[in-house]
Design a protein around this motif. Structure first.
Motif, short mmCIF file in Angstrom:
data_model
loop_
_atom_site.label_atom_id
_atom_site.label_comp_id
_atom_site.label_asym_id
_atom_site.label_seq_id
_atom_site.Cartn_x
_atom_site.Cartn_y
_atom_site.Cartn_z
N UNK A 194 34.31 45.93 -12.15
CA UNK A 194 33.90 44.65 -11.98
C UNK A 194 34.91 43.86 -11.39
N UNK A 195 34.47 42.75 -10.82
CA UNK A 195 35.37 41.71 -10.15
C UNK A 195 36.29 41.00 -11.24
N UNK A 196 35.51 40.90 -12.32
CA UNK A 196 36.30 40.16 -13.60
C UNK A 196 37.69 40.71 -13.94
N UNK A 232 29.23 42.89 -4.33
CA UNK A 232 28.94 41.93 -3.05
C UNK A 232 30.49 41.77 -2.09
N UNK A 233 31.50 41.54 -2.86
CA UNK A 233 32.78 41.27 -2.41
C UNK A 233 33.62 42.67 -2.50
N UNK A 234 33.01 43.86 -2.98
CA UNK A 234 33.62 45.04 -3.20
C UNK A 234 32.97 46.25 -2.42
N UNK A 235 33.09 47.22 -3.07
CA UNK A 235 32.32 48.52 -2.64
C UNK A 235 30.83 48.40 -2.79
N UNK A 236 29.99 48.94 -2.05
CA UNK A 236 28.69 49.45 -2.18
C UNK A 236 28.80 50.96 -2.71
N UNK A 237 28.10 51.24 -3.86
CA UNK A 237 28.10 52.63 -4.00
C UNK A 237 26.69 53.03 -4.27
N UNK A 238 26.35 54.23 -4.04
CA UNK A 238 25.01 54.81 -4.56
C UNK A 238 25.14 56.27 -5.04
N UNK A 239 25.95 56.34 -6.01
CA UNK A 239 26.14 58.05 -6.67
C UNK A 239 24.82 58.26 -7.43
N UNK A 240 24.98 59.54 -7.59
CA UNK A 240 23.88 60.08 -8.34
C UNK A 240 23.68 59.45 -9.77
N UNK A 241 24.98 59.12 -10.42
CA UNK A 241 25.01 58.52 -11.57
C UNK A 241 26.29 57.44 -11.63
N UNK A 242 25.72 56.43 -12.05
CA UNK A 242 26.53 55.24 -12.23
C UNK A 242 26.68 54.84 -13.59
N UNK A 243 27.77 54.51 -14.13
CA UNK A 243 27.97 54.39 -15.62
C UNK A 243 28.89 53.30 -15.89
N UNK A 244 27.93 51.93 -16.25
CA UNK A 244 28.56 50.65 -16.52
C UNK A 244 29.01 50.49 -17.79
N UNK A 245 30.24 50.31 -18.04
CA UNK A 245 30.88 50.09 -19.25
C UNK A 245 31.49 48.63 -19.39
N UNK A 246 30.79 47.95 -20.47
CA UNK A 246 31.16 46.58 -20.77
C UNK A 246 31.08 45.53 -19.79
N UNK A 247 30.18 45.75 -18.64
CA UNK A 247 29.80 45.17 -17.61
C UNK A 247 28.49 44.48 -17.63
N UNK A 248 28.44 43.14 -17.65
CA UNK A 248 27.40 42.12 -17.95
C UNK A 248 25.98 42.47 -17.13
N UNK A 249 26.62 42.70 -15.81
CA UNK A 249 25.44 42.97 -14.84
C UNK A 249 24.96 41.52 -14.13
N UNK A 250 26.06 40.82 -13.67
CA UNK A 250 25.78 39.68 -12.69
C UNK A 250 25.43 40.26 -11.42
N UNK A 251 24.54 39.52 -10.77
CA UNK A 251 23.90 39.94 -9.47
C UNK A 251 24.88 40.20 -8.46
N UNK A 264 27.52 41.72 -8.80
CA UNK A 264 28.07 43.09 -9.26
C UNK A 264 26.70 44.04 -8.93
N UNK A 265 25.66 43.93 -9.49
CA UNK A 265 24.50 44.68 -9.19
C UNK A 265 24.18 45.06 -7.72
N UNK A 266 24.42 44.06 -6.80
CA UNK A 266 24.03 44.31 -5.36
C UNK A 266 25.09 45.51 -4.85
N UNK A 267 26.01 45.68 -5.45
CA UNK A 267 26.89 46.76 -5.11
C UNK A 267 26.49 48.14 -5.79
N UNK A 268 25.65 48.35 -6.72
CA UNK A 268 25.42 49.62 -7.34
C UNK A 268 24.11 49.99 -7.95
N UNK A 269 23.06 48.76 -7.42
CA UNK A 269 21.68 49.02 -8.05
C UNK A 269 20.98 50.17 -7.17
N UNK A 270 21.60 50.62 -6.24
CA UNK A 270 21.02 51.74 -5.21
C UNK A 270 21.39 52.99 -5.84
#
Ligand SMILES: Cc1cc2nc3c(=O)[nH]c(=O)nc-3n(C[C@H](O)[C@H](O)[C@H](O)COP(=O)(O)OP(=O)(O)OC[C@H]3O[C@@H](n4cnc5c(N)ncnc54)[C@H](O)[C@@H]3O)c2cc1C
Ligand SMILES: Cc1cc2nc3c(=O)[nH]c(=O)nc-3n(C[C@H](O)[C@H](O)[C@H](O)COP(=O)(O)OP(=O)(O)OC[C@H]3O[C@@H](n4cnc5c(N)ncnc54)[C@H](O)[C@@H]3O)c2cc1C
Lengths: 320, 259
Positions: free
Chosen positions: A234-236, A251-270, A272-278
């Motif tokens: 995350x950007x934090x 949003x200000x980093x990479x956009x990723x669309x993997x088969x599996x995304x594992x978010x650990x200790x990430x709150x899910x700010x919009x 952040x989500x714009x880069x991984x919700x695909x």
């Protein structure tokens, strides 16, 4: 639609995936697809041709100059000289933005930015742009004559080969740039990286502020490695200096669309989500049951990353 | 060293944004604050000015309703003065129009170096700095993660896909900085008090020699054809870790043939 040009970027003789994605979509939309390259065309003629470009307009070596002013001036001169693409597509990349920005001034035309989908309506091209963290989609098109400039986010389309032969290379001369061309790259540094690239990996494991401290990021790296994936952030924790910017997803980093995304200790700010919700599947581990990331997770684990991840690593190690 | 910093004043990102249903532009009638992305440029400018031992830091902003709140924050950090462009004709201005206004305003100040953020937090087209550079006929380096000023030039570490490039660029030039390039300072109480009396040059587009048809809706050249809610992603299964959550994760990874 007649002709679309795609600004194609390469490094080390390999075309960037975003450029191949754009070519693929362009050939569904236009009769003729041509590429613009800020550098030599020959080394990339086969790959660009195989993705649908029939011609490459290549500036030739930029001699350490930045792409922005050089490519923009060259394209503007070509258009002044009679070339008439209906639209030019750029990736939302470091150089893509520079070229599009400079060209927009030269042509007196706006740029439609952050596009994730391109459609045709009444003979003109419409760019669809997500706003407010991807909750609302805005469709925009140009209402003037002239060339439509679009900056498209990576991973908006899947790259597919067309089976075309090598593209023909044609010279795209760079006019005298005056002061605008004065910046020079004097050295290039590559950060060391092992394993798959973040935006190409089938599995991405990302860590956030919930890891507590920089040293704990090794949990993320270990887990990513065991799953054959890449480690994101995350950007934090990028802003906190725990990991380099190249790891940032959002949003200000990479956009990723993997088969599996594992978010650990990430709150899910919009942002952040714009880069991984695909991502095809999302697994989230967070100790706060109310964390927004759970709203988009296929599997949400309410728990402590310091307990869950070590056990996960141990269990995976035991299997291999 | 005289430095101009572009400072965008935006609605607080903590408040959810809203589009005006009439015009499809972002609602901006609330109090605006300094875009956090610009606090890095302000800090960078202050450090370069202080290292040079001479020169001034001038802020340039385009904002509705004569908003100065965000500019005062940057002045409180230590910038010397500000130019604000506020004009009703600017409503609905796109990035190119914004760049035209900023470039004209920058022309009112002395500048060896013009700093901006790589992208704003609310519009994030990320094209304005490069457009400003082209309008001013200047070289530029975007995505700076480090800037060093030497005699008559800057040496910039520019973010790249692989790592970074070291770029040398003669001044005057435009440089856009990434978040984290420096640690922005908090304004001191003294700084906040001093900010109130620092010069604030408020101008309209007429003062800049810009005609209304170059900016605003008229200058735009693009139209919004549709606004719709994006399809939502559904939440799935949520479990609470009782010491065995890793087993459930592995089961899912197996199902997906990752392991
Ligand atoms: C213009 C703009 C652009 C931005 N771009 C991006 C971007 O590209 N990418 C990005 O990521 N962010 C971006 N952000 C920042 C974003 O708004 C958030 O601030 C950021 O994503 C938060 O990171 P985080 O989830 O790691 O931290 P936090 O929001 O602080 O979340 C930490 C989470 O960890 C959980 N936690 C704490 N301890 C534990 C534990 N022991 N076990 C499990 N969970 C725990 C907490 O419950 C919390 O949910 C941007 C912001 C702006 C304004
Ligand atoms: C959801 C949304 C989508 C949009 N899409 C488009 C689009 O596709 N094409 C388009 O042309 N416009 C678009 N706009 C309009 C655009 O955001 C505005 O024109 C804005 O004034 C300038 O662009 P930006 O904030 O995106 O600039 P960016 O290029 O992201 O800004 C980079 C930096 O330039 C400086 N800067 C930018 N604006 C100002 C300012 N007003 N005052 C001082 N410094 C400034 C800041 O340092 C800023 O961080 C959109 C706006 C919204 C809200």
């Amino acid at each position: 639609m007649g002709t679309i040009w795609v600004y194609a970027e390469e490094s080390g003789g390999k075309v960037a995936s975003i450029s191949l994605e754009l070519l693929t979509r362009a050939r569904e939309l236009a009769d003729t697809v041509e590429a613009v390259v800020g550098g030599d065309g020959e080394p990339v003629a086969a790959e660009l041709g195989a993705h649908g470009a029939t011609t490459i307009h290549a500036t030739g070596d930029l001699d350490g100059g930045l792409a922005g002013p050089a490519v923009a001036s060259a394209v503007a001169a070509a258009i002044e000289g009679g070339a008439a693409p209906d639209a030019i597509l750029f990736g939302t990349t470091y150089d893509g933005r520079d070229v599009a920005g400079r060209l927009s001034v030269k042509l007196g035309a706006p740029v439609i930015t952050n596009v994730v989908e391109l459609e045709q309506a009444d003979g003109s091209l419409v760019g669809i742009e997500p706003v407010f963290g991807g909750t609302v989609n805005v469709s925009t098109r140009f209402n003037g004559a002239g060339v439509g400039l679009f900056l498209v986010r990576p991973k908006s389309f899947a790259a597919e080969e067309s089976g075309g032969g090598p593209a023909a290379v044609s010279a795209l001369p760079v006019p005298d740039l005056g002061a605008t061309g004065a910046a020079r790259v004097v050295d290039r540094f590559a950060e060391e990286s092992t394993g798959p690239k973040l935006d190409e990996a089938g599995v991405v494991v990302s860590g956030g502020r919930g890891l507590g401290e920089a040293e704990k990021y090794s949990l993320i790296e270990d887990l990513a490695k065991l799953l054959g994936g890449a480690a994101g952030a995350s950007r934090a924790i990028v802003d906190a200096g725990w990991v380099p910017y190249s790891h940032q997803v959002g949003q200000t980093g990479k956009v990723v669309k993997p088969d599996v995304y594992v978010a650990c200790g990430i709150s899910g700010a919009t942002q952040h989500m714009v880069g991984m919700k695909g991502s095809k599947n999302i697994i989230a581990i967070n100790k706060d049951a109310e964390a927004p990331i759970f709203g988009i997770a296929d599997l949400g684990v309410v728990g402590d990353v310091h307990k869950v991840i070590p056990k996960l690593i141990e269990a995976l190690q035991a299997r291999s | 060293m005289d430095i101009v910093v572009c400072v965008k004043q935006i609605p607080d990102p903590a408040d959810p944004g809203e589009l005006d249903p009439e015009t499809n532009t972002l609602k901006r009638d609330m109090k605006l604050i300094m875009d956090e992305s610009d606090s890095y440029g302000v800090e960078m400018a202050l450090q370069l000015r202080d290292a040079a031992g001479e020169g001034e830091v001038t802020l340039v902003s385009m904002a509705p309703n004569e908003e100065v709140n965000g500019l005062r924050s940057a002045l409180a950090m230590g910038a010397d003065k500000a130019i604000l462009v506020s004009d009703e004709a600017l409503a609905g201005t796109d990035a190119l129009g914004t760049a035209r206004v900023l470039a004209a305003a920058i022309g009112r100040a002395q500048a060896d170096l013009i700093l901006a953020a790589t992208e704003s937090s609310d519009g994030y087209t990320g094209t304005v700095p490069e457009q400003v550079a082209e309008l001013l006929g200047l070289p530029s380096v975007t995505f700076a993660k480090e800037i060093q000023a030497e005699s008559g030039e800057v040496v910039v570490k520019r973010q790249t896909e692989a790592g970074y490039d070291e770029v040398r660029c003669p001044l005057p030039a435009v440089v856009s900085v990434t978040a984290g390039v420096v640690e922005p300072r908090y304004p001191s109480f003294k700084g906040i008090m001093a900010a109130k009396s620092k010069p604030m040059d408020q101008v309209g587009i007429g003062d800049l020699g810009i005609s209304p048809d170059q900016v605003g809706w008229a200058g735009g050249g693009q139209e919004i054809t549709d606004v719709s809610a994006a399809p939502e992603r559904e939440a799935g299964e949520i479990i609470t870790d009782e010491g065995d959550a890793h087993e459930r994760i592995i089961a899912l990874l197996e199902e997906l043939r990752i392991v």
